[in-house]
Design a protein around this motif. Structure first.
Motif, PDB file in Angstrom:
ATOM      1  N   ARG A 175       1.765   4.429 -13.730  1.00 61.02           N
ATOM      2  CA  ARG A 175       2.232   4.883 -15.027  1.00 61.02           C
ATOM      3  C   ARG A 175       2.657   6.350 -14.933  1.00 61.02           C
ATOM      4  O   ARG A 175       1.963   7.162 -14.331  1.00 61.02           O
ATOM      5  N   PRO A 176       3.762   6.699 -15.564  1.00 63.80           N
ATOM      6  CA  PRO A 176       4.255   8.067 -15.446  1.00 63.80           C
ATOM      7  C   PRO A 176       3.246   9.118 -15.900  1.00 63.80           C
ATOM      8  O   PRO A 176       3.193  10.211 -15.362  1.00 63.80           O
ATOM      9  N   ASN A 177       2.450   8.791 -16.921  1.00 63.52           N
ATOM     10  CA  ASN A 177       1.525   9.800 -17.448  1.00 63.52           C
ATOM     11  C   ASN A 177       0.307  10.008 -16.567  1.00 63.52           C
ATOM     12  O   ASN A 177      -0.591  10.778 -16.912  1.00 63.52           O
ATOM     13  N   GLN A 178       0.242   9.330 -15.442  1.00 66.76           N
ATOM     14  CA  GLN A 178      -0.888   9.513 -14.551  1.00 66.76           C
ATOM     15  C   GLN A 178      -0.608  10.570 -13.475  1.00 66.76           C
ATOM     16  O   GLN A 178      -1.483  10.882 -12.671  1.00 66.76           O
ATOM     17  N   GLY A 179       0.574  11.153 -13.463  1.00 63.42           N
ATOM     18  CA  GLY A 179       0.894  12.119 -12.426  1.00 63.42           C
ATOM     19  C   GLY A 179       1.187  11.429 -11.112  1.00 63.42           C
ATOM     20  O   GLY A 179       1.240  10.201 -11.021  1.00 63.42           O
ATOM     21  N   VAL A 180       1.376  12.225 -10.056  1.00 60.33           N
ATOM     22  CA  VAL A 180       1.688  11.669  -8.745  1.00 60.33           C
ATOM     23  C   VAL A 180       0.421  11.129  -8.105  1.00 60.33           C
ATOM     24  O   VAL A 180      -0.594  11.817  -8.000  1.00 60.33           O
ATOM     25  N   GLN A 181       0.479   9.872  -7.702  1.00 62.04           N
ATOM     26  CA  GLN A 181      -0.634   9.241  -6.999  1.00 62.04           C
ATOM     27  C   GLN A 181      -0.194   8.958  -5.568  1.00 62.04           C
ATOM     28  O   GLN A 181       0.944   8.567  -5.325  1.00 62.04           O
ATOM     29  N   TYR A 182      -1.120   9.148  -4.631  1.00 64.30           N
ATOM     30  CA  TYR A 182      -0.796   8.965  -3.223  1.00 64.30           C
ATOM     31  C   TYR A 182      -1.586   7.801  -2.642  1.00 64.30           C
ATOM     32  O   TYR A 182      -2.730   7.556  -3.013  1.00 64.30           O
ATOM     33  N   ILE A 183      -0.938   7.101  -1.731  1.00 64.60           N
ATOM     34  CA  ILE A 183      -1.591   5.932  -1.126  1.00 64.60           C
ATOM     35  C   ILE A 183      -1.713   6.073   0.391  1.00 64.60           C
ATOM     36  O   ILE A 183      -1.981   5.086   1.080  1.00 64.60           O
ATOM     37  N   GLY A 184      -1.536   7.314   0.873  1.00 66.92           N
ATOM     38  CA  GLY A 184      -1.688   7.542   2.299  1.00 66.92           C
ATOM     39  C   GLY A 184      -0.843   8.711   2.763  1.00 66.92           C
ATOM     40  O   GLY A 184      -0.163   9.373   1.962  1.00 66.92           O
ATOM     41  N   SER A 185      -0.899   8.967   4.054  1.00 64.53           N
ATOM     42  CA  SER A 185      -0.077  10.013   4.639  1.00 64.53           C
ATOM     43  C   SER A 185       0.321   9.605   6.053  1.00 64.53           C
ATOM     44  O   SER A 185      -0.416   8.904   6.740  1.00 64.53           O
ATOM     45  N   ILE A 186       1.504  10.057   6.475  1.00 65.31           N
ATOM     46  CA  ILE A 186       2.028   9.785   7.807  1.00 65.31           C
ATOM     47  C   ILE A 186       2.467  11.107   8.413  1.00 65.31           C
ATOM     48  O   ILE A 186       3.373  11.762   7.895  1.00 65.31           O
ATOM     49  N   ASP A 187       1.800  11.515   9.465  1.00 66.11           N
ATOM     50  CA  ASP A 187       2.102  12.770  10.140  1.00 66.11           C
ATOM     51  C   ASP A 187       2.080  13.951   9.159  1.00 66.11           C
ATOM     52  O   ASP A 187       2.965  14.811   9.174  1.00 66.11           O
ATOM     53  N   GLY A 188       1.103  13.950   8.288  1.00 66.00           N
ATOM     54  CA  GLY A 188       0.954  15.041   7.334  1.00 66.00           C
ATOM     55  C   GLY A 188       1.793  14.897   6.080  1.00 66.00           C
ATOM     56  O   GLY A 188       1.620  15.659   5.117  1.00 66.00           O
ATOM     57  N   LYS A 189       2.702  13.930   6.044  1.00 64.96           N
ATOM     58  CA  LYS A 189       3.547  13.721   4.880  1.00 64.96           C
ATOM     59  C   LYS A 189       2.874  12.727   3.944  1.00 64.96           C
ATOM     60  O   LYS A 189       2.623  11.581   4.312  1.00 64.96           O
ATOM     61  N   LYS A 190       2.575  13.167   2.731  1.00 64.72           N
ATOM     62  CA  LYS A 190       1.926  12.296   1.766  1.00 64.72           C
ATOM     63  C   LYS A 190       2.914  11.244   1.242  1.00 64.72           C
ATOM     64  O   LYS A 190       4.073  11.563   0.968  1.00 64.72           O
TER      65      LYS A 190
END
Length: 714
Positions: free
Chosen positions: A35-50
């Protein structure tokens, strides 16, 4: 509009199915999680890139559309959804790490290269697109026409449904094009890495011989299991030595967890079964007494039947087997049931209204006329029908209205299981009543369809009937009882040690799963255990969870606990000791058993030795393991061990994975395959290139320090 007309040529039924599927796709469960109102959510990172959840969701949507177009599937099972998620993540990982490597050395893919691949049309990814000719081959002109039409679309003149289909098809093509670029970049990189591989003549000859030479072998073996473990002493020094020798095989590339869990399936009670039977008896009366003009589709929905009603008669092949078995017991407008079917644990009743003859498959051509004006639709469709009956080419008539008019096969199994009413039922019933070569004009709500039946297959009996099928489900009372009992147990056993000590006495089975990883989706092969999985990777060692509802129908209760967290890196020796103990035991048993083979020069001399088993292995080969009946397992070392032996010569005692053995070559010949030096070198190069590519990717994967936390959202 050729591409959209190609979709349209499948008929309005397919248009409706595709439209619903695309709408469901856009509004699917996964989308609602972000949902847009939840802000940016991350599900992992690859070589330091979220990696954001939104980026992953966008890729997931694109690839799901590709799968739908490629397979014809409209809905995915949970397992298929998980496979799609894994494929999307794998592609994102590979693309990220390859782009980093290629950028460092200035390796790129140009637009011209992509255009050339599309123009050639031979790339495998292009073969399953809708842009194919009548022979199923990719047609670049077809694609270019679609792209040109799409870029010139006047949305104000398009229906919302048509626009959604054009947009979906365009997004689908963009995904294909992006994958062509990624695959080509990867291919160029791997080609650069493997460019120095040059198979030599000796390697080619050796590869050929190990592949084609075959031997009949006489073997004598003793399985390690014949020696009791208790008679063999394994010391800490033995385990340490084995650990150091096998350390590279004991590396965890990702964090995992050793877990315990209790899974409690919920089954219907006797009272639940009796309650459903009573309800089915009432529903059977309603179905039997319903007038012929009843809306049976609504009646079956109210009855919560698992089999929907259709105004299109169904063949026996698409009816439930338990219903088919009882059809001969019912006459026209007859009633049967309720009865119990043990194979799906259901109660059933059905009413047979009548039978008719229809086709197993119909090949037909269609022209749609939908101007928005009923009188104009009728005038144009009547004109088309008259021209077609006079012998005009159906495809040429269709072309005048920017449609293909190409014949398409429609098997009954593609539509009979669905609930078909209204316009769809009208045209399908009309098709089934037509003869080969017949032409018909059918008026539907939104326009006219002019059909031509080009061919038919197998006239079969079809049944117009209403079926009420209800599986016995557990009641809230039954579910609450199971929950309360488990809740009382968990409340009085709050630690993992308590669970281990008391589960069995309380009739619960505590199951152990070492090395559980987040990408596994389900705990204990129970569907929809996402909440339990998320808890497992947020909890600490020794923690015991609350009760989770799980299963495809919330028909499981689950309690999970974390025994040990295994971080990325080499497994500690104490964690690997159990697995290493077996290896050490077998090595010591080998040394103990060797003496039984002392002094023997042939297999015949071992026939009377205690514990020895004699086997004849046919066509033993260097590359293939040999099955030994003594250990009931395959031994990979047999082929290499006998490959250099002369006939009738016996090996020394060999250390197999499951047994100690000696082998004696009886005969030797070759599989009937001629040696081709060029082909053999190409084969070696292909195998070596794949191995190097896999090893390289694995190393790059490890160096990228990948963090996969998709379980938090997906």
């Amino acid at each position: 509009m050729a591409t959209l007309q190609k979709i349209r040529s499948k008929g309005p039924l397919l248009l409706i199915v595709i439209g619903i599927a695309l709408l469901a796709f856009i509004l699917g469960d996964a989308w609602r999680l972000i949902r847009p109102n939840q802000g940016v959510q991350y599900i992992g990172s690859i070589d330091g890139k979220k990696i954001s959840a939104m980026d992953f969701q966008n890729e997931l949507e694109s690839y799901s559309e590709v799968v739908r177009f490629s397979t014809g599937l409209q809905d995915f099972t949970e397992e298929q959804n998980n496979q799609i998620k894994d494929e999307v993540w794998s592609v994102m990982v590979r693309r990220t790490i390859i782009e980093k490597e290629t950028e460092a050395i200035g390796l790129k893919v140009t637009d011209a290269e992509i255009r050339e691949i599309i123009a050639q049309g031979t790339d495998p990814i292009l073969q399953n697109t809708p842009f194919n000719d009548e022979e199923g081959r990719f047609d670049v002109d077809y694609l270019m026409t679609f792209l040109a039409v799409y870029n010139d679309l006047d949305q104000s003149m398009m229906s919302a449904q048509d626009m959604r289909q054009y947009d979906a098809l365009y997004r689908y093509w963009l995904y294909i094009e992006d994958n062509i670029k990624s695959n080509l970049l990867y291919s160029k990189y791997i080609s650069l890495v493997t460019a120095g591989l040059v198979p030599n003549p000796v390697a080619a000859k050796n590869s050929y011989e190990t592949r084609v030479k075959r031997n009949d072998v006489l073997m004598a073996s003793i399985p390690y299991s014949s020696v009791a473990d208790s008679t063999v002493k394994v010391t800490a020094a033995d385990i340490k030595k084995a650990y150091m020798e096998n350390k590279e095989l004991l590396f965890n590339y990702t964090e995992n967890r050793d877990i315990y869990y209790i899974d409690v399936p919920i089954y219907p009670s006797t009272a639940d079964s009796e309650a459903l039977l009573a309800e089915m008896q009432e529903l059977t009366v309603q179905l039997e007494e319903a007038p012929d003009d009843t809306d049976f589709a609504s009646l079956l929905r109210r009855a919560e039947s698992e089999i929907t009603y259709s105004d299109v008669p169904r063949s026996a092949a698409t009816l439930p087997e338990d219903v088919v078995e009882r059809l001969d017991s019912v006459g026209s407008n007859g009633m049967f049931g309720p009865y119990y079917n043990p194979f799906d644990d259901s109660y059933n009743s059905f009413r047979l209204f009548g039978t008719s003859m229809g086709y197993d498959s119909i090949q037909f051509s269609v022209i749609q006329v939908a101007t928005g004006n009923q009188e104009e639709d009728i005038r144009i469709s009547d004109s088309i029908t008259a021209a077609a009956k006079r012998g005009a080419s159906f495809q040429e008539l269709a072309a005048r209205y920017m449609q293909s008019g190409q014949p398409e096969w429609l098997p009954a199994e593609a539509y009979e299981p669905a609930s078909i009413t209204g316009d769809n039922a009208l045209y399908l019933n009309r098709l089934n009543s037509m003869k080969k070569g017949e032409i018909a004009n059918v008026r539907l709500t939104g326009g006219n369809l002019v059909f031509k039946v080009d061919d038919v297959r197998n006239s079969v009996k079809k049944y117009d009937m209403a079926i009420i099928k209800r599986q016995i489900q557990f009641s809230d009372e039954t579910s609450n009882k199971a929950y309360n009992e488990l809740s009382m147990f968990v409340a009085s056993n709050t630690t993992l040690d308590d669970l281990k000590k008391n589960a069995e006495d309380s009739d619960y089975q505590l199951l152990y799963y070492p090395g559980f990883e987040s990408y596994m989706y389900n705990v204990g092969d129970v569907p929809r255990t996402h909440e339990a999985l998320r808890w497992l990777f947020e909890a600490g060692e020794g923690e015991v969870s609350r009760i989770f509802e799980a299963g495809s129908a919330n028909d499981h209760l689950m309690v999970v606990a974390v025994d040990k967290i295994n971080p990325q890196g080499y497994r500690p020796i104490e964690d690997a000791a159990s697995a290493l103990n077996r290896k050490v035991l077998n090595e010591k048993k080998f040394e103990t058993l060797k003496s039984r083979f002392d002094g023997a020069a042939s297999i015949d001399e071992l026939a009377n030795v205690q514990g020895i088993n004699i086997d004849t292995i046919l066509y033993a080969n260097f590359n293939n393991p040999a099955y030994l009946s003594s250990s009931v397992n395959n031994e990979a070392t047999v082929g290499p061990a006998i490959s250099i032996l002369e006939k009738d010569v016996m090996t020394k005692p060999m250390k197999g994975e499951y047994c100690i053995y000696v082998a004696q070559k009886l005969t030797e010949d070759n599989y009937p395959t001629e040696y081709d030096d060029e082909a053999e070198r190409a084969r070696i190069l292909s195998i070596d290139s794949r191995q190097i590519a896999n090893s390289l990717l694995q190393e790059l994967y490890f160096q990228a320090n990948i963090e996969d936390t998709r379980y938090k959202i997906f």
